[in-house]
Design a protein around this motif. Structure first.
Motif, PDB file in Angstrom:
ATOM      1  N   ASN A 200      51.983  30.531  37.210  1.00  0.00           N
ATOM      2  CA  ASN A 200      50.925  29.646  36.714  1.00  0.00           C
ATOM      3  C   ASN A 200      50.241  28.863  37.831  1.00  0.00           C
ATOM      4  O   ASN A 200      49.117  28.393  37.663  1.00  0.00           O
ATOM      5  N   GLU A 201      50.918  28.720  38.968  1.00  0.00           N
ATOM      6  CA  GLU A 201      50.354  27.952  40.083  1.00  0.00           C
ATOM      7  C   GLU A 201      49.481  28.797  41.011  1.00  0.00           C
ATOM      8  O   GLU A 201      48.956  28.292  41.998  1.00  0.00           O
ATOM      9  N   LEU A 202      49.324  30.077  40.695  1.00  0.00           N
ATOM     10  CA  LEU A 202      48.613  30.971  41.603  1.00  0.00           C
ATOM     11  C   LEU A 202      47.201  31.314  41.147  1.00  0.00           C
ATOM     12  O   LEU A 202      46.453  31.963  41.872  1.00  0.00           O
ATOM     13  N   GLY A 203      46.841  30.880  39.948  1.00  0.00           N
ATOM     14  CA  GLY A 203      45.567  31.292  39.379  1.00  0.00           C
ATOM     15  C   GLY A 203      44.339  30.811  40.121  1.00  0.00           C
ATOM     16  O   GLY A 203      43.293  31.474  40.096  1.00  0.00           O
ATOM     17  N   ASP A 204      44.426  29.653  40.778  1.00  0.00           N
ATOM     18  CA  ASP A 204      43.250  29.082  41.442  1.00  0.00           C
ATOM     19  C   ASP A 204      43.103  29.528  42.895  1.00  0.00           C
ATOM     20  O   ASP A 204      42.118  29.178  43.553  1.00  0.00           O
ATOM     21  N   TRP A 205      44.065  30.301  43.400  1.00  0.00           N
ATOM     22  CA  TRP A 205      43.970  30.771  44.785  1.00  0.00           C
ATOM     23  C   TRP A 205      43.159  32.071  44.838  1.00  0.00           C
ATOM     24  O   TRP A 205      43.113  32.828  43.867  1.00  0.00           O
ATOM     25  N   PRO A 206      42.526  32.345  45.968  1.00  0.00           N
ATOM     26  CA  PRO A 206      41.818  33.637  46.106  1.00  0.00           C
ATOM     27  C   PRO A 206      42.827  34.773  46.229  1.00  0.00           C
ATOM     28  O   PRO A 206      43.857  34.621  46.884  1.00  0.00           O
ATOM     29  N   TRP A 207      42.521  35.883  45.589  1.00  0.00           N
ATOM     30  CA  TRP A 207      43.430  37.039  45.579  1.00  0.00           C
ATOM     31  C   TRP A 207      42.763  38.254  46.192  1.00  0.00           C
ATOM     32  O   TRP A 207      41.551  38.436  46.101  1.00  0.00           O
ATOM     33  N   ILE A 208      43.583  39.100  46.785  1.00  0.00           N
ATOM     34  CA  ILE A 208      43.145  40.421  47.223  1.00  0.00           C
ATOM     35  C   ILE A 208      44.038  41.426  46.512  1.00  0.00           C
ATOM     36  O   ILE A 208      45.271  41.329  46.563  1.00  0.00           O
ATOM     37  N   LEU A 209      43.398  42.375  45.795  1.00  0.00           N
ATOM     38  CA  LEU A 209      44.141  43.263  44.913  1.00  0.00           C
ATOM     39  C   LEU A 209      43.682  44.708  45.041  1.00  0.00           C
ATOM     40  O   LEU A 209      42.604  45.001  45.541  1.00  0.00           O
ATOM     41  N   GLN A 210      44.534  45.591  44.540  1.00  0.00           N
ATOM     42  CA  GLN A 210      44.170  46.991  44.388  1.00  0.00           C
ATOM     43  C   GLN A 210      43.093  47.105  43.307  1.00  0.00           C
ATOM     44  O   GLN A 210      42.906  46.198  42.494  1.00  0.00           O
ATOM     45  N   PRO A 211      42.351  48.224  43.250  1.00  0.00           N
ATOM     46  CA  PRO A 211      41.346  48.408  42.195  1.00  0.00           C
ATOM     47  C   PRO A 211      41.939  48.305  40.800  1.00  0.00           C
ATOM     48  O   PRO A 211      43.153  48.482  40.612  1.00  0.00           O
ATOM     49  N   ALA A 212      41.091  48.060  39.817  1.00  0.00           N
ATOM     50  CA  ALA A 212      41.534  47.772  38.447  1.00  0.00           C
ATOM     51  C   ALA A 212      42.362  48.890  37.833  1.00  0.00           C
ATOM     52  O   ALA A 212      43.212  48.638  36.979  1.00  0.00           O
ATOM     53  N   SER A 213      42.133  50.134  38.241  1.00  0.00           N
ATOM     54  CA  SER A 213      42.846  51.264  37.637  1.00  0.00           C
ATOM     55  C   SER A 213      44.213  51.518  38.271  1.00  0.00           C
ATOM     56  O   SER A 213      44.951  52.379  37.805  1.00  0.00           O
ATOM     57  N   SER A 214      44.575  50.769  39.315  1.00  0.00           N
ATOM     58  CA  SER A 214      45.834  51.021  40.007  1.00  0.00           C
ATOM     59  C   SER A 214      47.008  50.429  39.226  1.00  0.00           C
ATOM     60  O   SER A 214      46.871  49.420  38.532  1.00  0.00           O
TER      61      SER A 214
END
Length: 314
Positions: A200-214
């Protein structure tokens, strides 16, 4: 245009590679003039080639619209075959040329980033010691993109995961390793000062993620949903490990990555692991081959080497 059933005998006698090349060119350009230029033939010749192919198929393959030529449903099916056949032919030509020039053949392999850290690179090192003249082309992508390429015969095999149930009917799968996911940040990130941390504490941080289908992205979305949270609004997507690592080291981004892809960087203090655990694990990744393909000796040897490396890891 005739509507009689297409037969294997008729197709094998009359289908030419120029038909397949025109289909591929038209699918890309959606324009007969541009497709003809790409094939280095006149537009009337290209038009006749398409007419002959449609006569052979007994159906229209493209809708002739004012501004474009759009594949029909049947046309899309034939284009898909054309691309697979052309990619297969290109691999065959490359293999012949390498062998004629005294080489040991070549492999075209696709792999997800998670497999690079301690499996794929070790396998390349091992097989290069035995076959130094074997040419290996390695492509890093997410599983969904790799599977598209494998279906189009762009790879000898890939290392990844299934993303759709239908893929099990097209490909064979050999499991290599189960994978644990870590939430990681740069080695100086403020969140590393916290001994306890919830998702719950991570939602406001910027994220780098794999594409949506991964698969890893889907797992994260499910975890945020179970926690009653919306997905972070500040997102950067990339399937590649290199930009991911560069962004992490130069920002306060957070990412969810397979342990094998980041453990060495965490050990060296370049990245830090946050104390977040996920109840679910990713499905195992492994070797995926096309059921229609016959593996070359080099491909079979590389696959055996991958399994040997995984056994040594355990």
């Amino acid at each position: 245009m005739r509507t009689a059933s297409l037969t294997f005998q008729a197709l094998s006698k009359q289908l030419k590679f120029r038909h397949l090349m025109l289909l591929d060119a038209l699918a890309h350009t959606k324009n007969m003039r541009l497709a003809a230029e790409q094939m280095n033939v006149t537009q009337p010749a290209a038009t006749k080639t398409l007419h002959d192919l449609e006569e052979l198929m007994g159906a229209s393959l493209f809708d002739r619209l004012p501004r474009e030529m759009r594949p029909t449903e049947l046309g899309a099916l034939v284009i898909s075959y054309a691309r697979r056949a052309l990619n297969d032919l290109e691999r065959f030509v490359n293999e012949i040329n390498v062998r004629k020039e005294g080489g040991y053949g070549h492999l075209v392999i696709g792999a997800i980033p998670a497999s690079f850290g301690n499996i794929v690179t070790a396998a390349i090192k091992a097989i290069k010691q035995r076959r130094p003249l074997l040419t290996i082309k390695l492509f890093e992508q997410s599983s969904d993109q790799l599977l598209i390429g494998l279906e189009q015969k762009k790879f000898d095999f890939i290392i990844g995961r299934f993303t759709e149930n239908r893929q099990k009917e097209i490909f064979n799968f050999e499991s290599l390793i189960d994978e644990t996911l870590w939430v990681v940040v740069n080695g100086q990130h403020p969140l590393l000062k916290k001994k306890k941390l919830s998702i719950n504490e991570l939602g406001d941080w910027p994220w780098i993620l794999q594409p949506a289908s991964s698969p890893s992205r889907q797992l994260m979305e499910e975890s945020f949903s179970q926690a009653g949270m919306a997905m972070p609004a500040n997102l950067t997507e990339t399937p590649s490990a290199f930009p991911m690592l560069q962004l992490l080291q130069s920002s306060e981004m957070v990412t969810l990555q397979p342990r094998s892809a980041v453990s060495e960087y965490v050990k060296r203090g370049i990245l830090g692991r946050l104390p977040i655990k996920f109840d679910r694990k990713l499905s195992p990744y492994g070797i995926i081959t096309h059921k229609e393909d016959i593996m070359s000796g080099s491909a079979q040897e590389f696959i055996v080497t991958l399994h040997e490396i995984v056994r040594k890891m355990h």
